[in-house]
Motif scaffolding. Structure first.
Motif, short mmCIF file in Angstrom:
data_model
loop_
_atom_site.label_atom_id
_atom_site.label_comp_id
_atom_site.label_asym_id
_atom_site.label_seq_id
_atom_site.Cartn_x
_atom_site.Cartn_y
_atom_site.Cartn_z
N PRO A 1 31.49 119.38 50.82
CA PRO A 1 32.68 120.25 51.49
C PRO A 1 32.62 120.52 52.96
N ASN A 2 31.22 120.49 53.29
CA ASN A 2 30.80 120.80 54.93
C ASN A 2 30.84 119.63 55.58
N GLY A 3 31.23 118.43 55.02
CA GLY A 3 31.23 117.05 55.90
C GLY A 3 30.06 116.44 55.94
N THR A 4 28.96 116.66 55.35
CA THR A 4 27.66 116.05 55.04
C THR A 4 27.77 114.91 54.24
N GLU A 5 27.40 113.86 54.93
CA GLU A 5 27.73 112.46 53.87
C GLU A 5 26.03 112.23 53.71
N VAL A 6 26.13 111.98 52.04
CA VAL A 6 24.65 111.54 52.00
C VAL A 6 24.74 110.21 50.88
N PRO A 7 23.95 109.31 51.13
CA PRO A 7 23.78 108.08 50.36
C PRO A 7 23.58 108.43 48.97
N VAL A 8 23.86 107.95 48.14
CA VAL A 8 24.00 107.93 46.68
C VAL A 8 23.59 106.88 46.13
N MET A 9 22.59 106.82 45.08
CA MET A 9 22.24 105.77 44.17
C MET A 9 22.53 106.39 42.69
N PRO A 10 23.48 105.50 42.00
CA PRO A 10 23.69 106.10 40.60
C PRO A 10 22.50 105.24 39.71
N MET A 11 21.90 106.25 38.74
CA MET A 11 20.98 105.44 37.92
C MET A 11 21.07 105.61 36.67
N LEU A 12 20.53 104.72 35.61
CA LEU A 12 20.90 104.78 34.15
C LEU A 12 20.04 106.23 33.70
N HIS A 13 20.84 106.97 32.84
CA HIS A 13 20.23 108.09 32.43
C HIS A 13 19.01 107.95 31.50
N PRO A 14 17.82 108.47 31.79
CA PRO A 14 16.66 108.37 31.00
C PRO A 14 16.77 108.53 29.31
N GLU B 1 34.31 103.68 37.04
CA GLU B 1 33.47 102.66 36.54
C GLU B 1 32.14 103.13 35.72
N GLY B 2 31.88 102.31 34.70
CA GLY B 2 30.72 102.86 33.92
C GLY B 2 29.27 102.69 34.78
N ILE B 3 28.38 103.23 34.27
CA ILE B 3 27.04 103.44 34.95
C ILE B 3 26.43 102.17 35.11
N THR B 4 26.80 101.21 33.85
CA THR B 4 26.26 99.90 34.27
C THR B 4 26.90 99.06 35.50
N ARG B 5 27.94 99.39 35.74
CA ARG B 5 28.39 98.58 37.10
C ARG B 5 28.04 99.51 38.29
N LEU B 6 27.90 100.68 38.10
CA LEU B 6 27.68 101.58 39.05
C LEU B 6 25.90 101.70 39.64
N ARG B 7 25.31 101.24 38.80
CA ARG B 7 23.85 101.67 38.99
C ARG B 7 23.44 100.72 40.17
N GLY B 8 22.39 101.06 40.88
CA GLY B 8 21.80 100.30 41.79
C GLY B 8 22.66 100.18 42.93
N ARG B 9 23.88 100.67 43.15
CA ARG B 9 24.47 100.25 44.41
C ARG B 9 24.30 101.35 45.35
N TRP B 10 24.43 101.45 46.32
CA TRP B 10 24.65 102.69 47.44
C TRP B 10 26.06 102.74 47.60
N LEU B 11 26.17 104.05 47.47
CA LEU B 11 27.54 104.67 47.52
C LEU B 11 27.38 105.96 48.51
N SER B 12 28.45 106.76 48.46
CA SER B 12 28.20 107.66 49.72
C SER B 12 28.96 109.22 49.19
N LEU B 13 28.26 110.11 49.18
CA LEU B 13 29.10 111.42 48.98
C LEU B 13 29.31 112.12 49.98
N THR B 14 30.64 112.81 50.24
CA THR B 14 30.81 113.54 51.41
C THR B 14 30.94 115.21 50.93
#
Ligand code: URA
Length: 284
Positions: A243-256, A228-241
Motif C-alpha cells: 500500500p505505501n508503494g514499496t515494490e518487493v520481488p516475490v518468489m512463490p514456493m511449494l508449501h512444505p 495460476e496454481g503454485i506448480t506454475r508459479l513456483r520458481g518465478r520472480w514476481l513483484s508485490l507492490t
C-alpha cells in the motif's frame, strides 16, 4: 437425549462429550449454535453479486518482473460487512509504526472471526529486519498452541530447507496470511484472508525484506492475486507492490506440507531455494 435438557444425568453428559471427542471435535466454539451452512451460502451469494470495482486501490497486486503479468484475479473482497472489516483493517494497519504496534493492533482486531476459535494469535517471528520474509497460509494446531508460525512438521522441513542454503531460521522473517488457526485446519475463507491482508502487507512494509517468499498457493492467491496454481508459479520472480508503494520481488514456493506428502517434488523446491540463495547473494 437433548442437550437443552437440564435434567440430563451427569453420566449422559460425559457420554455425549466422549462421543464428540471420538467424532473429532477438538475446539470449543461458543455458547450459541451457529448455522455455518447458512453463513457459507450468504457469503457465496455476496460474492456472486456483481461488484463494481472492489479491488483496494492500494493493493497493486503482482506483476511478473521478466515475463508477462500473471492473469489478475478479481478481488475477493465482498461488499458490505466484509468490505467494512477490510476497510477498517486497512485504515488501522497503515497507522502501525512498528511491529510491536502492528501485533497489538492485530490482537485487538475483531474484523476476522477466526480469532474466536483460535487459542493464540500467531503474529510472526524471526529477524525484524530480515532480508527474506516467508509468508505461509495459516497457523495449524502446533502453531496455534505455540503462538508461533511454522513450528510443526512443515516448519521443521522449512528450517531444514533454509539450513541447506545456509540460512538460519532466526535470520528470516516468517508469518502467515491469517494470524489465527482456522478451525480443524480448514483453508481460510476469502473474506477472512481479505480482512487480515492489510496487516500482512504492513508487516512486509515494516520488515522491508529484499525478497518475499509466498509459501503455497493460498499465499500466492492472497498476496499476488494470481489465479495460476503454485506448480506454475513456483520458481518465478514476481513483484508485490504494498500500500505505501514499496515494490518487493516475490518468489512463490511449494508449501512444505505439500512436500511432506509428495517428497518427489522436493527437487523442484531445492532448485527454487538455490535461485533464492543466488538472488540473496546478489542483494545482501
Ligand atoms: N502452514 C502454514 O501455512 N503456516 C504455518 O504457520 C504452519 C503451517
Amino acid at each position: 437425549m437433548s442437550i437443552t435438557d437440564a435434567t440430563t444425568a451427569p453420566n449422559e453428559w460425559s457420554a455425549l462429550l466422549a462421543w464428540y471427542e471420538l467424532a473429532g471435535v477438538s475446539t470449543f466454539v461458543g455458547d450459541m449454535p451457529r448455522d455455518r451452512f447458512a453463513e457459507t451460502e450468504a457469503e457465496a451469494s455476496r460474492r456472486r453479486a456483481p461488484v463494481a470495482d472492489t479491488k483496494p486501490a492500494e493493493v497493486q497486486g503482482a506483476v511478473e518482473a521478466t515475463r508477462p503479468a500473471v492473469a489478475p484475479r478479481a478481488s475477493l473482497i465482498p461488499p458490505d460487512a466484509d468490505a467494512a472489516s477490510a476497510a477498517s483493517a486497512r485504515e488501522q494497519a497503515a497507522r502501525a509504526a512498528s511491529l510491536d504496534e502492528l501485533r497489538e493492533m492485530l490482537a485487538a482486531f475483531t474484523g476476522c472471526g477466526l480469532r474466536q476459535t483460535a487459542k493464540n494469535l500467531v503474529f510472526g517471528n524471526g529477524a525484524e529486519d530480515a532480508a527474506v520474509m516467508f509468508i505461509g497460509e495459516a497457523p495449524g494446531r502446533d502453531e496455534d498452541l505455540a503462538g508461533e508460525p511454522f513450528v510443526g512438521k512443515s516448519g521443521q522441513l522449512l528450517n531444514r530447507m533454509l539450513a541447506a542454503i545456509g540460512l538460519e531460521r532466526e535470520a528470516v522473517r516468517v508469518t502467515n496470511t491469517v494470524p489465527w488457526r482456522p478451525p480443524g485446519n480448514r483453508a481460510p475463507t476469502p473474506a477472512e484472508t481479505e480482512a487480515c491482508l492489510p496487516f500482512t502487507l504492513r508487516h512486509v512494509e515494516l520488515v522491508k525484506p529484499r525478497i518475499v517468499v509466498c509459501v503455497g498457493s493460498s499465499s500466492c492467491r492472497a498476496l499476488l492475486r494470481a489465479d495460476e496454481g503454485i506448480t506454475r508459479l513456483r520458481g518465478r520472480w514476481l513483484s508485490l507492490t504494498t500500500p505505501n508503494g514499496t515494490e518487493v520481488p516475490v518468489m512463490p514456493m511449494l508449501h512444505p506440507a505439500f512436500l511432506l506428502r509428495q517428497p518427489g517434488q522436493k527437487r523442484l523446491a531445492w532448485r527454487d531455494f538455490q535461485t533464492l540463495r543466488q538472488r540473496l547473494g546478489e542483494t545482501v
